[in-house]
Design a protein around this motif. Structure first.
Motif, PDB file in Angstrom:
ATOM      1  N   GLY A 119       0.814  -1.210   0.000  1.00 35.09           N
ATOM      2  CA  GLY A 119       0.000   0.000   0.000  1.00 35.09           C
ATOM      3  C   GLY A 119       0.848   1.261   0.000  1.00 35.09           C
ATOM      4  N   GLY A 120       2.127   1.094   0.387  1.00 34.64           N
ATOM      5  CA  GLY A 120       2.967   2.285   0.504  1.00 34.64           C
ATOM      6  C   GLY A 120       4.158   2.254  -0.427  1.00 34.64           C
ATOM      7  N   THR A 121       4.810   1.094  -0.509  1.00 36.62           N
ATOM      8  CA  THR A 121       6.095   1.040  -1.209  1.00 36.62           C
ATOM      9  C   THR A 121       5.927   0.708  -2.696  1.00 36.62           C
ATOM     10  N   ALA A 160      12.174  -6.189   5.968  1.00 41.03           N
ATOM     11  CA  ALA A 160      10.792  -5.697   6.069  1.00 41.03           C
ATOM     12  C   ALA A 160      10.023  -6.510   7.117  1.00 41.03           C
ATOM     13  N   ARG A 161      10.230  -7.816   7.131  1.00 39.20           N
ATOM     14  CA  ARG A 161       9.530  -8.676   8.105  1.00 39.20           C
ATOM     15  C   ARG A 161       9.994  -8.378   9.525  1.00 39.20           C
ATOM     16  N   TRP A 162      11.294  -8.125   9.641  1.00 36.20           N
ATOM     17  CA  TRP A 162      11.842  -7.830  10.973  1.00 36.20           C
ATOM     18  C   TRP A 162      11.301  -6.480  11.464  1.00 36.20           C
ATOM     19  N   ARG A 165       7.814  -6.703  12.539  1.00 34.71           N
ATOM     20  CA  ARG A 165       7.583  -7.828  13.470  1.00 34.71           C
ATOM     21  C   ARG A 165       6.433  -8.698  12.949  1.00 34.71           C
ATOM     22  N   SER A 166       6.592  -9.085  11.675  1.00 33.90           N
ATOM     23  CA  SER A 166       5.482  -9.710  10.953  1.00 33.90           C
ATOM     24  C   SER A 166       4.987 -11.019  11.546  1.00 33.90           C
ATOM     25  N   LYS A 167       5.844 -11.703  12.302  1.00 34.43           N
ATOM     26  CA  LYS A 167       5.407 -12.999  12.839  1.00 34.43           C
ATOM     27  C   LYS A 167       4.502 -12.823  14.056  1.00 34.43           C
ATOM     28  N   LYS A 168       4.598 -11.644  14.682  1.00 32.65           N
ATOM     29  CA  LYS A 168       3.893 -11.452  15.949  1.00 32.65           C
ATOM     30  C   LYS A 168       2.486 -10.905  15.755  1.00 32.65           C
ATOM     31  N   ARG A 169       1.610 -11.228  16.692  1.00 32.78           N
ATOM     32  CA  ARG A 169       0.278 -10.645  16.710  1.00 32.78           C
ATOM     33  C   ARG A 169      -0.076 -10.311  18.154  1.00 32.78           C
ATOM     34  N   HIS A 170      -0.970  -9.314  18.328  1.00 38.22           N
ATOM     35  CA  HIS A 170      -1.452  -8.992  19.673  1.00 38.22           C
ATOM     36  C   HIS A 170      -2.179 -10.201  20.247  1.00 38.22           C
ATOM     37  N   SER A 205      -1.959  -6.681   8.268  1.00 40.45           N
ATOM     38  CA  SER A 205      -2.339  -5.265   8.404  1.00 40.45           C
ATOM     39  C   SER A 205      -1.108  -4.427   8.070  1.00 40.45           C
ATOM     40  N   ALA A 206      -1.352  -3.179   7.674  1.00 40.16           N
ATOM     41  CA  ALA A 206      -0.235  -2.314   7.272  1.00 40.16           C
ATOM     42  C   ALA A 206       0.710  -2.139   8.459  1.00 40.16           C
ATOM     43  N   SER A 207       2.008  -2.348   8.202  1.00 37.69           N
ATOM     44  CA  SER A 207       3.053  -2.299   9.241  1.00 37.69           C
ATOM     45  C   SER A 207       2.718  -3.206  10.429  1.00 37.69           C
ATOM     46  N   ASN A 208       1.859  -4.166  10.213  1.00 36.15           N
ATOM     47  CA  ASN A 208       1.428  -5.133  11.252  1.00 36.15           C
ATOM     48  C   ASN A 208       0.879  -4.422  12.483  1.00 36.15           C
ATOM     49  N   ASP A 240      -5.953   5.699   3.913  1.00 38.80           N
ATOM     50  CA  ASP A 240      -6.021   5.552   5.362  1.00 38.80           C
ATOM     51  C   ASP A 240      -5.920   4.035   5.638  1.00 38.80           C
ATOM     52  N   PHE A 241      -4.715   3.590   5.973  1.00 33.98           N
ATOM     53  CA  PHE A 241      -4.469   2.138   6.064  1.00 33.98           C
ATOM     54  C   PHE A 241      -5.383   1.395   7.044  1.00 33.98           C
ATOM     55  N   PRO A 242      -5.671   1.962   8.235  1.00 33.65           N
ATOM     56  CA  PRO A 242      -6.554   1.215   9.147  1.00 33.65           C
ATOM     57  C   PRO A 242      -7.912   0.858   8.535  1.00 33.65           C
ATOM     58  N   LEU A 244      -8.386   0.047   5.336  1.00 33.09           N
ATOM     59  CA  LEU A 244      -8.128  -1.151   4.517  1.00 33.09           C
ATOM     60  C   LEU A 244      -8.031  -2.372   5.443  1.00 33.09           C
ATOM     61  N   ASP A 245      -7.300  -2.191   6.562  1.00 34.50           N
ATOM     62  CA  ASP A 245      -7.108  -3.290   7.515  1.00 34.50           C
ATOM     63  C   ASP A 245      -8.452  -3.785   8.062  1.00 34.50           C
ATOM     64  N   LEU A 246      -9.355  -2.825   8.341  1.00 36.56           N
ATOM     65  CA  LEU A 246     -10.662  -3.200   8.881  1.00 36.56           C
ATOM     66  C   LEU A 246     -11.432  -4.057   7.861  1.00 36.56           C
TER      67      LEU A 246
HETATM   68  C1  LIG Z   1      -3.081  -2.481   3.831  1.00 39.49           C
HETATM   69  C2  LIG Z   1      -1.677  -3.059   3.878  1.00 39.49           C
HETATM   70  C3  LIG Z   1      -0.623  -2.364   3.309  1.00 39.49           C
HETATM   71  C4  LIG Z   1       0.673  -2.910   3.316  1.00 39.49           C
HETATM   72  N1  LIG Z   1       1.671  -2.222   2.677  1.00 39.49           N
HETATM   73  C5  LIG Z   1       2.910  -2.788   2.596  1.00 39.49           C
HETATM   74  C6  LIG Z   1       3.934  -2.124   1.845  1.00 39.49           C
HETATM   75  O1  LIG Z   1       3.754  -1.037   1.302  1.00 39.49           O
HETATM   76  N2  LIG Z   1       5.140  -2.751   1.736  1.00 39.49           N
HETATM   77  C7  LIG Z   1       5.385  -3.963   2.320  1.00 39.49           C
HETATM   78  O2  LIG Z   1       6.506  -4.476   2.169  1.00 39.49           O
HETATM   79  N3  LIG Z   1       4.433  -4.610   3.052  1.00 39.49           N
HETATM   80  C8  LIG Z   1       3.202  -4.059   3.196  1.00 39.49           C
HETATM   81  N4  LIG Z   1       2.202  -4.714   3.899  1.00 39.49           N
HETATM   82  C9  LIG Z   1       2.458  -6.038   4.513  1.00 39.49           C
HETATM   83  C10 LIG Z   1       2.504  -5.987   6.064  1.00 39.49           C
HETATM   84  O3  LIG Z   1       3.742  -5.477   6.484  1.00 39.49           O
HETATM   85  C11 LIG Z   1       2.285  -7.431   6.611  1.00 39.49           C
HETATM   86  O4  LIG Z   1       0.981  -7.827   6.274  1.00 39.49           O
HETATM   87  C12 LIG Z   1       2.463  -7.534   8.114  1.00 39.49           C
HETATM   88  O5  LIG Z   1       3.780  -7.232   8.487  1.00 39.49           O
HETATM   89  C13 LIG Z   1       2.128  -8.944   8.635  1.00 39.49           C
HETATM   90  O6  LIG Z   1       2.937  -9.922   8.001  1.00 39.49           O
HETATM   91  P1  LIG Z   1       2.294 -11.140   7.197  1.00 39.49           P
HETATM   92  O7  LIG Z   1       1.467 -10.548   6.080  1.00 39.49           O
HETATM   93  O8  LIG Z   1       3.480 -11.935   6.684  1.00 39.49           O
HETATM   94  O9  LIG Z   1       1.429 -11.929   8.119  1.00 39.49           O
HETATM   95  C14 LIG Z   1       0.916  -4.176   3.933  1.00 39.49           C
HETATM   96  C15 LIG Z   1      -0.155  -4.859   4.516  1.00 39.49           C
HETATM   97  C16 LIG Z   1      -1.439  -4.330   4.484  1.00 39.49           C
HETATM   98  C17 LIG Z   1      -2.583  -5.108   5.057  1.00 39.49           C
END
Ligand SMILES: Cc1cc2nc3c(=O)[nH]c(=O)nc-3n(C[C@H](O)[C@H](O)[C@H](O)COP(=O)(O)O)c2cc1C
Length: 288
Positions: A119-121, A160-162, A165-170, A205-208, A240-242, A244-246
């Motif tokens: 959504g951003g990059t 990007a994953r680090w 903190r993509s592996k973690k969830r609340h 979700s955006a930026s987890n 507005d990323f939240p 999209l997340d919703l």
């Molecule tokens: C709406 C939305 C926008 C996102 N935008 C980006 C982005 O611009 N670049 C990127 O590398 N990851 C992006 N992500 C991926 C998130 O970082 C990722 O979903 C989150 O860290 C959880 O990791 P997982 O998808 O492996 O479970 C986005 C995710 C969502 C839901």
């Protein structure tokens, strides 16, 4: 309904999905590509009900000059195909886009493909220009690469994953509540809704940031966005990323509830419960 779209349990597909940023250079197999395009072009409904359309962008078919201008700032590597979607501007456009695009992502996951919400990059205007006859009333909130995941992640992918903190969830107690948002909802008290809620918890979700909050009130579930700052901060940047997340959270909940035979409908009726100011009401699931 799910059974028509997915070859296996939606729970399994949601658990399998992750953000894949590194792809093999292999092209999509013909049959897979056909199924994907057919699904992209189908009429997609969501509780938010707005106009969206999606196209499969095949990079190798583009003019080399155009190809060079498209960019994901090094975050996505090796991808030859992207799903690019446009939404008509309206009240629930981003929630709707979140819902529908996530359904496409889950469908691609079921086909054995990797995806990543972006959504951003990415260069928004360059990708938007690739959509047939795009109008001023349409916008491209996000895209996803789609292809076969490479065996090893690139350095940027790992970074990007680090960072996110993509592996973690609340844990549950940060996300789901009962009554006036005072009491955390336990899995036991969620009853048959424990799995649909768990499928929200593990959603992307955006930026987890995981900005969804759900309040159970009797047999109904009310969906809110958690705003860290005041609500008007959402007006400062687009998308507005939240929101999209919703939409993604509603998609996971809805598809899982359908699969488990839970009956209800989506309604916009703000419940008469007192909630903290940083929670912004969006939609409710009313059980039947
Ligand atoms: C709406 C939305 C926008 C996102 N935008 C980006 C982005 O611009 N670049 C990127 O590398 N990851 C992006 N992500 C991926 C998130 O970082 C990722 O979903 C989150 O860290 C959880 O990791 P997982 O998808 O492996 O479970 C986005 C995710 C969502 C839901």
């Amino acid at each position: 309904m799910n059974r028509l779209k997915f070859s296996t349990s939606i729970i399994e597909i949601i658990q399998r999905r992750y953000s894949c940023r590194t792809y093999k250079t292999e092209s999509l197999h013909d049959n897979t590509k056909r199924n994907l395009i057919k699904f992209l072009q189908a009429d997609h409904k969501s509780p938010f009900n707005c106009g969206t359309r999606f196209e499969l962008l095949q990079i190798q078919e583009l003019d080399p000059k155009v190809k060079r201008q498209l960019g994901t700032y090094g975050f996505i590597q090796g991808a030859k195909n992207f799903i690019v979607g446009a939404t008509k501007k309206s009240k629930y456009d981003l929630e709707n886009f979140g819902y529908v695009m996530e359904e496409l992502i889950l469908f691609a996951t079921d086909l054995g493909l990797g995806t990543c919400w972006v959504g951003g990059t990415f260069k928004r205007s360059k990708f938007a220009a690739q959509i047939n006859n795009i109008t001023d009333n349409e916008a491209v909130p996000a895209i996803t690469p789609v292809g076969y995941a490479a065996e090893n992640r690139s350095k940027v992918d790992r970074l990007a994953r680090w960072a996110a903190r993509s592996k973690k969830r609340h844990p549950w107690e940060n996300l789901f509540f009962e009554g006036d948002c005072k009491y955390p909802l336990t899995r036991e008290r969620a009853g048959r809704y424990d799995i649909p809620l768990e499928m929200i918890r593990i959603a992307p979700s955006a930026s987890n940031r995981q900005p969804w909050r759900v309040i159970k009130d009797s047999k109904n579930f009310h969906f809110f966005i958690f705003r860290k700052r005041s609500w008007y901060s959402s007006l400062l940047s687009w998308p507005d990323f939240p929101r999209l997340d919703l939409g993604i959270a509603v998609c996971h909940f809805n598809l899982t509830a359908l699969e488990r035979g839970l009956k209800g409908s989506w309604q916009f009726i703000r419940p008469e419960i007192t909630t903290p100011g940083h929670l912004q009401y969006v939609i409710s699931w009313i059980s039947k």
